[in-house]
Design an enzyme around this catalytic site. Structure first.
Site, short mmCIF file in Angstrom:
data_model
loop_
_atom_site.label_atom_id
_atom_site.label_comp_id
_atom_site.label_asym_id
_atom_site.label_seq_id
_atom_site.Cartn_x
_atom_site.Cartn_y
_atom_site.Cartn_z
N ASP A 1 0.76 -1.26 0.00
CA ASP A 1 0.00 0.00 0.00
C ASP A 1 0.79 1.31 0.00
O ASP A 1 0.40 2.25 0.69
CB ASP A 1 -0.96 0.02 1.20
N CYS B 1 -2.14 -1.96 8.17
CA CYS B 1 -2.08 -3.01 7.15
C CYS B 1 -0.84 -3.89 7.28
O CYS B 1 -0.93 -5.11 7.11
CB CYS B 1 -2.16 -2.40 5.75
N LYS C 1 -6.98 -4.50 -2.87
CA LYS C 1 -7.63 -5.07 -1.69
C LYS C 1 -8.45 -4.01 -1.00
O LYS C 1 -8.23 -2.81 -1.19
CB LYS C 1 -6.60 -5.67 -0.73
#
Length: 185
Positions: A19, A114, A81
């Site tokens: 990310d 995350c 995601k």
């Protein structure tokens, strides 16, 4: 997969890039240093032939991976995601399991969200996991520190770019060694 705490080896390792996207990536503590470390990490993984799985959290909202990193990943495609843990994304799990590798290096953002949740889930699945400390960040230093602490409590280990390069190489000789040395100088 059983956790065995062996030294990481090239043939058992997969790298995971989590990310590093858009405005959020630019809000990370010391983001330029983070991007520099990620660049060295990615180039080193490619020199060593270690596969990289590349994740993006809701790219339609957070935007694509930052250009500095995206340029290095031209041969790969990101996996989108919407869950915090990469392990809750079926496409990720399918690609991860297809690699049949038990050692995972994790880099990306944010350390306490995350990155932590993914590492925790990978440890639960029996993987040996190392978080690359100079390749992760959060918006605050405190959240990064708490994230790293929780990662260790979850059963993973902390490494750095240079430390993992030399762990993977194991010897100070050969073409890979020379390429890695020139990369970190």
């Amino acid at each position: 997969m059983k956790q065995n705490r062996d030294m990481f080896s090239i043939d058992k390792t997969v790298a995971l890039l989590v990310d590093v996207q858009g405005k959020l990536a630019r809000m990370m503590c010391d983001n330029e240093t983070l991007f520099d470390s990620l660049e060295i990490f990615i180039k080193g993984m490619k020199i060593l032939g270690i596969p990289i799985l590349w994740m993006e959290q809701i790219p339609s909202k957070l935007g694509p991976t930052v250009d500095e990193i995206q340029q290095l990943m031209a041969e790969e495609s990101p996996i989108a995601k919407d869950s915090f843990s990469c392990c809750n994304e079926p496409v990720f799990m399918e690609k991860f399991e297809a690699l049949s590798r038990s050692q995972v290096l994790v880099a990306g953002i944010e350390t306490h969200i995350c990155v932590f949740q993914t590492i925790r889930d990978l440890v639960v699945k029996g993987c040996d996991v190392q978080v690359v400390s100079d390749c992760v960040s959060s918006r605050t230093q405190e959240n990064k520190a708490v994230g790293l602490q929780r990662i260790v409590q979850a059963g993973a280990q902390i490494t750095s770019v240079e430390m993992i390069f030399f762990e993977l190489l194991q010897r100070a000789k050969g073409d890979h060694f020379r390429q890695i040395i020139s990369l970190i100088k």
